[in-house]
Design a protein around this motif. Structure first.
Motif, PDB file in Angstrom:
ATOM      1  N   LYS A1290       0.864  -1.170   0.000  1.00 42.35           N
ATOM      2  CA  LYS A1290       0.000   0.000   0.000  1.00 42.35           C
ATOM      3  C   LYS A1290       0.901   1.221   0.000  1.00 42.35           C
ATOM      4  O   LYS A1290       1.728   1.394   0.903  1.00 42.35           O
ATOM      5  N   ASP A1291       0.702   2.028  -1.010  1.00 38.47           N
ATOM      6  CA  ASP A1291       1.518   3.234  -1.176  1.00 38.47           C
ATOM      7  C   ASP A1291       2.994   2.883  -1.078  1.00 38.47           C
ATOM      8  O   ASP A1291       3.781   3.523  -0.358  1.00 38.47           O
ATOM      9  N   ASP A1292       3.372   1.824  -1.780  1.00 35.62           N
ATOM     10  CA  ASP A1292       4.753   1.341  -1.881  1.00 35.62           C
ATOM     11  C   ASP A1292       5.309   0.809  -0.559  1.00 35.62           C
ATOM     12  O   ASP A1292       6.517   0.606  -0.424  1.00 35.62           O
ATOM     13  N   ARG A1293       4.473   0.585   0.411  1.00 30.97           N
ATOM     14  CA  ARG A1293       4.902  -0.008   1.680  1.00 30.97           C
ATOM     15  C   ARG A1293       4.274  -1.383   1.798  1.00 30.97           C
ATOM     16  O   ARG A1293       3.072  -1.549   1.587  1.00 30.97           O
ATOM     17  N   GLU A1294       5.108  -2.339   2.125  1.00 33.16           N
ATOM     18  CA  GLU A1294       4.624  -3.719   2.160  1.00 33.16           C
ATOM     19  C   GLU A1294       3.638  -3.906   3.305  1.00 33.16           C
ATOM     20  O   GLU A1294       3.817  -3.387   4.415  1.00 33.16           O
ATOM     21  N   ILE A1295       2.618  -4.655   3.018  1.00 33.40           N
ATOM     22  CA  ILE A1295       1.602  -4.996   4.016  1.00 33.40           C
ATOM     23  C   ILE A1295       1.933  -6.389   4.534  1.00 33.40           C
ATOM     24  O   ILE A1295       2.044  -7.335   3.741  1.00 33.40           O
ATOM     25  N   MET A1296       2.096  -6.483   5.843  1.00 33.75           N
ATOM     26  CA  MET A1296       2.418  -7.769   6.431  1.00 33.75           C
ATOM     27  C   MET A1296       1.135  -8.574   6.575  1.00 33.75           C
ATOM     28  O   MET A1296       0.149  -8.129   7.162  1.00 33.75           O
ATOM     29  N   VAL A1297       1.165  -9.766   6.013  1.00 33.64           N
ATOM     30  CA  VAL A1297       0.014 -10.657   6.061  1.00 33.64           C
ATOM     31  C   VAL A1297       0.367 -11.830   6.930  1.00 33.64           C
ATOM     32  O   VAL A1297       1.472 -12.388   6.839  1.00 33.64           O
ATOM     33  N   ASP A1298      -0.549 -12.182   7.837  1.00 36.35           N
ATOM     34  CA  ASP A1298      -0.265 -13.240   8.793  1.00 36.35           C
ATOM     35  C   ASP A1298      -0.114 -14.601   8.117  1.00 36.35           C
ATOM     36  O   ASP A1298       0.737 -15.400   8.495  1.00 36.35           O
ATOM     37  N   TYR A1323      -2.990   0.378  -3.925  1.00 35.01           N
ATOM     38  CA  TYR A1323      -2.669  -0.988  -3.519  1.00 35.01           C
ATOM     39  C   TYR A1323      -2.047  -1.722  -4.710  1.00 35.01           C
ATOM     40  O   TYR A1323      -2.483  -1.572  -5.859  1.00 35.01           O
ATOM     41  N   GLU A1324      -1.061  -2.540  -4.416  1.00 36.21           N
ATOM     42  CA  GLU A1324      -0.382  -3.312  -5.453  1.00 36.21           C
ATOM     43  C   GLU A1324      -0.088  -4.693  -4.913  1.00 36.21           C
ATOM     44  O   GLU A1324       0.254  -4.862  -3.754  1.00 36.21           O
ATOM     45  N   VAL A1325      -0.264  -5.677  -5.817  1.00 35.99           N
ATOM     46  CA  VAL A1325       0.056  -7.045  -5.450  1.00 35.99           C
ATOM     47  C   VAL A1325       1.005  -7.585  -6.512  1.00 35.99           C
ATOM     48  O   VAL A1325       0.839  -7.336  -7.703  1.00 35.99           O
TER      49      VAL A1325
END
Length: 1673
Positions: A1290-1298, A1323-1325
């Motif tokens: 999100k906004d070039d910051r990684e989202i930590m997924v459990d 958002y980017e995947v």
């Protein structure tokens, strides 16, 4: 002015308006003088010829008057004499009577002949003078001398009579002469006939025309000139007196209808040929019929006979249709062909007869052999003698012959020639299929002086054909023909095919020759697989097979020949059963250069030995040859390609040879074909090519000096058969011929190329066995099949042949019984009597009769009718009299010269070829009197046609008597046959202008009768006779006219009848009127089918076209062509004439998965021979590395695939289709932005394909809102493996997924709970593994975020619960729960549909997931209907509750109760804090405990120790100060001080107790003082709350927590050792919210409720006490 009916054409007085006295007297006087004027005519015409040279107009007037008067007088005399002859005599001479009173008519006919001669010889003199005229005629006699032709052939054929043959007929100029008694139409006939005869005679007078024929003495000229002047003066005087009356008469006659009774001349009796001796007389007789009466002219060798030029030699007579030519004292020069020509306005017909004059002793007048004045004699000298007219006949003739290969066959017949002249021998010639036969080892011919014979020593199928024997005497000849059939010899191997035939050698060269042949008709029951070609060197007997594999194409190039040697060839056919017998060998052919062969033929040096020795000169200084020129592919098949070129101009003096090179089209990889042996001939056949591929070829020259430069390469050539197998012929039609033969016709197959001919097969119906009718292909589309069994029924089929092979068989013909076409065993009978005789018009001296056709016509067409009449005086009938001598063809006739007021009876008899039938019964009496009624007379000839089950067509003819005013229309009446007279009813309400009507609405099986009435201004006339009863039914086998458009675009109407008799005819009409102008139509009738074809369909052709078949039971049909139908037919005609291949889809382009570009179109259907050409920017492109082309004939799909598009590929693409004759093309323009867009798309698709080779997204990243109102980001992925990783940003910051996604369902998701503004962003995947990576991005900003929030709000609004009522201490609360609340959800409240204005008393807010409306201190005005509106950005959602009646009362009572409870809770006594739960202290130390208490009124404070009252003492000091501060002090504790201490506070609202446990530990040494607020060494436990006074009073009621309590102080107590220590939960909004929901408001942490801001405030956690404040309603 009304038109004159046909039966009034020759009637002098048909109405009072035209019986002018002056006219009557003048005409009468004129008729009296016609006889004398006719005698003057012959001399007047000659005078006109001479007088025209001096340009004397008076003689011209006299000439015109005389000629016309003579004709008129002849016609009048004919009519009057015919009326007085007897019927029996007339019929015995075929309805022609003989009377001596027709002499004037004879003179008139002769005058017409003279007029033609005068016109021919004098017209030029009239314009240019006699001298010039004579010169011109003299020149013409030499220039146009006709060439003698065979007997029975007219010099001027029908199709050449109107051609201009180096001569133009001069325009006749003279004064206009008006003559009484001759109508304008007749004058035009005379002029037309004279001009026609003049033009024809001038062409035919080459032999007999000379100056001497027109030479006259001066005295004769003056005599005739004077007589013609007298006639002209007298006639001029009469003309002045008659001028005004005749002008009126002429104006009237111009409006007369053309006579519908006209029919062309027909010779009933033809003249017979004669053979006589010299000095005998001979007479030719003939009888001719026609109307108007034909004029007969006699000819000798196509030259008109001039009686005056040979006085006494010829006597020509014409009497009532019987004509004769008598030749007196015949001489040898009279041997000639004579013919009589009959002509009238409907046409001309001629009959021929020969005269042979024999000389005694056969001597020849030698003086004639040396005569130089050949132009004056109709004969010329030939090397054989006289070129005379001989009568040649054949006796003991050969018939149709049948033989077998290898047999000897002989043809012959005896020839009889008259006269038999010594030293004059005939030329005997034999022809096969029109080609002259020369003697050979296969054919021998003999002539014995009387018998001619031809012998086939070894018959082969090549010998099959039509053999013609021609016997020529000088330039005159006769022929006789017969067909010879040759069957195949028995095969050596059963089931083997027949031998090929007609082996020929074509295009022979030094080492090369093309062998061609024709395929056999018999394949042995199995398809022919191919052919073997054998060669044999002349002089040897060793045969060598030229090809290893059978070839199907009927041409084959044989190479490897030795120069100078001669070869013969033969061909064998092969099928799966075996190899056929060899064909007949070809003619020898030498392997020579064509130039050398021509030189040897023109200068033979030695007898032919079968071998030619070729020598070459010593080469001079070597010169490298240049490149060959004009290289081209002259033939291409699946097996080979034949090249042809021209030798180079630069080649030195020595011989050259050639190397041939090939390469695949589109490449430059040239390969030499003949690597070992150079080619000597400028021809070469290239074998071993790949079928379907395209090749280019080039040739190099070589000699001793070296190899030259290559020629220019050929265009790309596809290795395939350029010549297609023809399609099957169509429309097989057999026709009877003889007892053993049938004529079979067919139509040529469409798009046929290089047809060799056709094979015809026959089969007895039902046998299933087919036999060939011919074994040598026949050309043309007609063949007579001989050798059939009489009485059997046969069916036929045809197949076409060309070099590519044999077509499929045509459809089988209809069965036909073999029997003679003429005769047929039918006997004709005379017709039955006519009936229903009625009077159509009556005047003072004539009556017009009408009648109905006989019911039985006797099996032959009715040729005419004869009318009799008799007077009836006082009821007593008199003697029958003949009304007409010549049969009338119409069913109406005017009887003239009757007596006024006399009563007459009539009877009518019909005639056909069998004779005159029985007369009808006498009619009822009719009185001859003038009709004076104002209304019209009855229509007549009313008949029904095209009878069907519910309709028919009624036809009629207009009344003869129209009344006092013109007819304006007709009414048609009908009734059922059995109905009474009063049941007549009119079919049409308004008058019909036409004379036909299609009547519909009939009942099937019911019989009807009809009648017609005419109307004019005076009223409706009397009805016609009633028709015969007609039953409304469609008879079995009824057929309709069918419109058809053939492959050439010809539009035709077709009608077929299977009920025809031998005499039946098809009669076509337009709008039910005879088709007189056939210039726009062609009518073709064969057998039982008739076709009417339009030459150029246009608006002039609109109408109803009907066809009636005569001599049948009313077989008829019609077809209407209106404007709409015309447009449809013209469109169909254009489509058939220029057929197109119909397309399902036009040329389109699409991008394939790998980024390839596919051009394609689809046709509706394609045959196996369909081809496609691919064109780019007007240049054809071919299949190769760049272009992959494919044509699927089964599906009609044509496509071309390109790997990628480049800049040079911008332009126009065209697919050209050809399927037989049909063509079509479709183009696609890819230029500019269109091309750029397509190329970008192709590049993108190519990248996409590469992207999809690794993990990739099938569906890009998107969002959806769950039922819990959470936002889920999801995407669909593919080509995933275990090592594939997915990372969210999100906004070039990684989202930590459990958790890691397992990709089992191919969908990746990211759940965002309680989505709000803080969650907006990009958002980017990203998917990645060792094969590559792919990414997908989703922007949730601005509009995209707003759309998402609208959906979230919508889901939240939908999750809202129904409004509930809750009582609180402040008032009444209305609330609803949602999943969760976001600020974007707008909340509004309405009271009784009025927006609520929020105040301190009426306020709204949100607490957790609860949306509420607080009504403080409610009053009765707050009753009513409340609505909560939730607006999600697009839609408003509503929740409603009714706060009135019992609901309001109960809520208000509960509010009062809670309000009191809240006051008690607020003021009760309580311990606010300060005391610990447990205190542990060492013995001897000081203990000080303090706390604060509160209550209103001030509470009482007491202490307990171990549940016993405890008061202050010296050791323990208890204090209570200022009504709130409480302290507990022990200066030095001891173990006795251990125990449980309790402080008890109490006022009127309640009591509360707080406990503290003191534990004193004994120790040695000094002790320290411990303060009560010290938290060291404390064990914390939960504090026990005291009971309020209200709870003591209401023990069973729930606890209610004051909603505005700001803080609750918890006490600690010692935990139970059996309990698990509690875990302090995080005070997060969501957990408290969920807990509040689960306990329904019974547990939780209370917080201060903030005041609402801007109408609605967020208040954090839900108060646990609020749920216990009251019962919800």
């Amino acid at each position: 002015m009304m038109s004159l009916p046909f039966y009034q054409r020759h009637h002098e007085h048909y109405d009072r308006a035209y019986r002018h006295k002056a006219l009557s007297s003048t005409v009468s006087q004129y008729q009296k003088e016609t006889k004398s004027k006719s005698a003057v005519y012959a001399q007047g015409s000659a005078a006109y010829t001479r007088g025209s040279a001096a340009h004397r107009h008076s003689s011209a007037a006299g000439f015109s008057l005389d000629s016309s008067a003579a004709y008129s007088h002849g016609s009048t005399a004919y009519d009057h004499s015919a009326m007085q002859s007897k019927r029996s005599a007339a019929y015995s001479l075929d309805s022609q009577s003989l009377s001596t009173s027709s002499a004037a008519y004879s003179h008139g006919s002769e005058s017409i002949n003279k007029l033609a001669a005068a016109y021919r010889l004098g017209s030029e003199a009239y314009n240019f003078g006699l001298k010039n005229s004579n010169l011109m005629i003299e020149d013409q006699s030499y220039k146009m001398s006709p060439k003698a032709k065979r007997a029975k052939q007219s010099l001027i054929s029908e199709d050449k009579e109107n051609e201009a043959i180096d001569y133009s007929v001069p325009i006749f100029t003279g004064r206009e002469v008006n003559i009484s008694g001759i109508t304008d139409t007749e004058e035009e006939r005379i002029k037309e006939s004279a001009a026609y005869v003049a033009k024809r005679n001038l062409f035919a007078t080459g032999e007999g025309v000379s100056v001497s024929k027109v030479a006259k003495t001066t005295s004769e000229e003056e005599h005739h000139e004077k007589k013609s002047r007298k006639v002209a003066i007298r006639e001029s005087a009469e003309r002045v007196a008659m001028k005004k009356t005749l002008e009126d008469t002429q104006a009237f006659h111009k409006k007369l209808n053309q006579d519908k009774l006209l029919h062309p001349p027909e010779f009933i009796i033809e003249p017979r040929s004669h053979t006589i001796w010299e000095k005998e007389n001979v007479r030719f007789n003939c009888s001719v019929a026609g109307w108007p009466a034909p004029r007969v002219t006699w000819y000798k060798n196509n030259v008109p006979i001039d009686v005056q030029a040979h006085p006494g030699k010829y006597i020509i007579q014409s009497r009532y249709g019987l004509h004769s030519l008598e030749i007196t004292e015949c001489e040898f020069d009279d041997t000639a062909q004579y013919h009589a020509s009959a002509m009238n306005v409907k046409g001309e017909v001629s009959v021929y007869a020969s005269l042979v004059v024999k000389r005694y002793k056969g001597e020849i007048d030698a003086s004639l052999l040396h005569s130089r004045n050949l132009s004056l004699s109709p004969f010329a000298v030939t090397p054989h003698g006289y070129a005379s007219r001989f009568e040649i006949s054949f006796v003991d003739k050969f018939d149709v012959a049948f033989g077998r290969e290898g047999e000897t066959m002989s043809l012959g017949c005896t020839v009889v020639i008259n006269p038999d002249i010594k030293r004059f021998k005939p030329d005997i010639e034999w022809y096969r299929n029109g080609v002259l036969i020369t003697p050979s080892k296969w054919v021998q011919m003999q002539w014995s002086g009387e018998r001619a014979s031809l012998t086939l020593t070894h018959a082969n199928k090549e010998d099959e054909g039509l053999y013609t024997l021609r016997v020529a005497m000088g330039e005159y000849y006769e022929e006789y023909s017969g067909y010879v059939f040759v069957r195949d010899a028995d095969a050596e191997i059963p089931g083997a095919p027949g031998a090929p035939l007609d082996v020929q050698c074509l295009d022979a060269n030094k080492d090369y020759v093309i062998v061609s042949w024709k395929q056999p008709a018999v394949d042995g029951g199995n398809p022919i697989l191919g052919y073997f070609i054998d060669r044999c060197e002349v002089g040897t007997s060793h045969w060598t097979q030229c090809n290893e594999n059978p070839v199907k194409f009927a041409r084959f190039p044989v190479t490897g020949l030795i120069e100078g040697r001669s070869y013969i060839f033969r061909v064998r056919a092969v099928n799966k059963a075996g190899v056929s017998l060899p064909s007949r060998v070809s003619e020898p052919v030498a392997a020579l250069d064509p130039a050398d062969r021509a030189r040897l033929r023109s200068h033979p040096s030695a007898p032919w030995t079968g071998q030619i020795i070729v020598t070459e000169e010593e080469p001079a200084e070597g010169v490298v040859p240049g490149p060959p020129t004009d290289l081209q592919v002259i033939e291409a098949t699946k097996n080979y390609v034949v090249l042809s070129w021209k030798p180079p101009g630069q080649r030195g003096h020595e011989g050259i040879m050639y190397f041939v090179e090939k390469c695949v089209a589109g490449t430059e990889d040239w390969q030499r074909v003949n690597t070992e042996i150079p080619v000597k001939s400028p021809r070469f056949a290239v074998f071993d090519l790949s079928e379907g591929k395209s090749y280019c070829f080039r040739v190099r020259c070589c000699n001793s000096a070296g190899i030259g430069e290559p020629s220019e390469a050929t265009e790309a050539t596809v290795v395939d058969d350029k010549l297609d197998i023809p399609k099957a012929p169509g429309r097989i039609l057999p026709t009877r011929n003889t007892d053993t033969s049938v004529v079979v016709t067919w139509t040529e197959p469409p798009d046929a190329k290089e047809l060799v001919g056709y094979y015809i097969e026959s089969s007895v119906e039902g046998s299933g066995r087919w036999e060939p009718c011919n074994n040598n292909p026949v050309k043309g589309t007609r063949f007579i099949c001989h050798g059939l069994s009489n009485g059997e029924k046969y069916i036929f089929r045809v197949r076409a042949v060309n070099a590519a092979g044999l077509s499929e068989f045509s459809q089988e013909s209809e069965p036909i019984e073999v029997k003679a076409a003429i005769g047929g065993g039918l006997l004709h009978a005379a017709p039955s009597p006519p009936y229903d005789i009625m009077v159509l018009e009556s005047v003072r001296d004539s009556m017009v009769l009408g009648w109905k056709q006989p019911e039985a016509i006797g099996g032959a067409e009715i040729t005419g009718y004869y009318v009799n009449y008799r007077e009836v005086v006082d009821g007593v009938p008199g003697k029958w009299k003949e009304a007409n001598i010549k049969a009338v063809t119409e069913r109406a006739y005017r009887i003239q010269n009757l007596k006024e007021n006399m009563v007459y009876q009539f009877q009518v008899a019909a005639a056909n070829l069998a004779g005159v039938g029985t007369p009808s019964k006498p009619s009822k009496p009719f009185k001859c009197e003038e009709w004076t009624i104002a209304v019209p007379g009855p229509p007549h000839d009313v008949k029904c046609t095209e009878v069907r089950k519910d309709s028919l067509v009624l036809l009629w003819k207009e009344p003869v008597y129209s009344g006092r005013s013109p007819i304006v229309g007709y009414y048609v009446d009908m009734k059922e046959t059995e109905a009474k007279e009063e049941h007549w009813r009119s079919v049409n309400e308004k008058p019909l202008q036409k004379k036909f009507l299609k009547i519909g609405g009939l009942t099937q099986g019911v019989s009807y009768v009809f009648r017609v009435r005419a109307t004019n201004q005076a009223g409706v006339g009397k009805p016609s006779d009633v028709t015969d009863a007609v039953v409304a039914e469609t008879r079995p086998g009824t057929k309709e006219v069918v419109v058809d458009v053939d492959d050439n675009g010809v539009i035709s109407l077709n009608f077929e009848c299977d009920q025809m008799s031998p005499d039946s005819k098809f009669i076509w009409s337009k709008n039910y009127e005879p088709i007189e102008d056939d210039s726009r139509l062609n009518i073709n009738t064969k057998g039982g089918k008739s076709k009417l074809s339009f030459k150029d369909l246009g608006e002039d052709d609109l109408g109803i076209y009907s066809c009636i078949v005569t001599d049948t039971d009313g077989v008829s049909s019609s077809y209407t062509i209106d404007e709409e139908e015309m447009k449809r037919l013209l469109a169909l005609s254009h489509e058939r004439q220029f057929p197109t291949v119909p397309l399902v889809s036009e040329l389109a382009v699409e991008i394939l998965e790998k980024g390839e570009v596919r051009f394609w179109l689809q046709a509706e259907k394609l045959s196996g021979n369909a081809k496609a050409n691919f064109v780019f920017n007007d240049k054809e492109i071919f299949n190769g590395e760049k272009y992959k082309m494919k044509v699927d004939q089964k599906t009609g799909l044509v496509e071309m695939i390109m790997d990628k598009l480049e800049e040079k590929d911008e332009g126009t693409y065209t697919f050209q289709l050809q399927d037989g004759k049909a063509t079509n093309q479709s183009s696609l323009v890819l230029i500019g932005d269109v091309f750029k867009k397509l190329r970008d798309e192709a590049d993108f698709q190519r990248k996409e394909w590469h992207r999809k080779q690794g993990p990739h997204f099938v569906d890009k990243l998107g969002w959806e809102v769950t039922d819990e109102c959470n936002v889920m980001l999801k995407c669909k992925v593919a080509n995933i493996k275990k090592e594939t990783h997915i990372v969210w940003y999100k906004d070039d910051r990684e989202i930590m997924v459990d958790e890691e996604h397992d990709f089992k369902d191919g969908v990746c998701t990211l759940l965002i709970s309680e989505f709000s503004k803080k969650d907006a962003g990009t958002y980017e995947v990203i998917l990645k593994d060792d094969r590559g990576k792919d990414s997908s991005e989703l922007k949730l900003k601005d509009t995209a975020f707003a759309d998402l929030m609208n959906e979230v709000c919508r889901r939240i609004a939908l999750s809202a619960t129904d409004l509930k009522i809750q009582s609180t201490a402040e008032g009444i609360r209305l609330y609803s729960y949602v999943t969760y609340y976001v600020e974007d959800l707008r909340v509004g409240w309405l009271h009784n549909d009025t927006q609520i204005k929020f105040t301190d008393r009426m306020r709204t807010g949100v607490t957790g997931e609860q949306i509420w409306l607080q009504i403080n201190e409610p009053t009765p005005q707050d009753k009513g209907r409340y609505i909560m509106e939730l607006f999600d950005g697009n839609t408003t959602h509503k929740k409603t509750v009714d706060l009135s009646g019992q609901a309001f009362d109960e809520a208000f009572a509960e509010f009062q109760r809670l309000k009191q409870a809240a006051i008690a809770e607020k003021n009760r006594a309580r311990v606010l804090g300060g005391l610990p739960d447990v205190v542990t202290i060492q013995e001897g130390k000081a203990l000080n405990l303090s706390c604060t208490v509160w209550g209103d009124p001030t509470p009482e404070v007491s202490w307990l120790k171990n549940e016993k009252s405890f008061v202050s003492d010296a050791n323990c000091i208890l204090k209570f100060e200022s009504g709130k501060n409480v302290s507990f002090s022990i200066s030095a504790v001891s173990t006795q001080d251990s125990g449980k201490y309790s402080i008890v506070v109490k006022n009127k609202y309640g009591t509360e107790t707080s406990d503290v446990t003191v534990i004193v530990m004994p120790v040695s040494g000094q002790t320290d003082t411990v303060q009560g607020h010290n938290q060291n060494n404390k064990t914390v436990s939960k504090k026990k709350k005291a009971m309020t006074a209200s709870k003591q009073k209401e023990g069973e009621k729930k606890d209610f927590i004051k909603p505005h309590v700001e803080e609750i102080i918890a006490t600690e107590e010692t935990p139970d050792p059996n309990e698990m220590p509690p875990v302090e939960k995080e005070k997060d909004t969501k957990s408290n919210q969920q807990a509040a929901k689960k306990t329904d408001g019974k547990a939780g942490v209370a917080e201060k409720v903030p005041q609402p801001t801007e109408g609605l405030d967020r208040q954090g956690k839900k108060l646990p006490e609020e749920a216990a404040l009251g019962k919800p309603h």
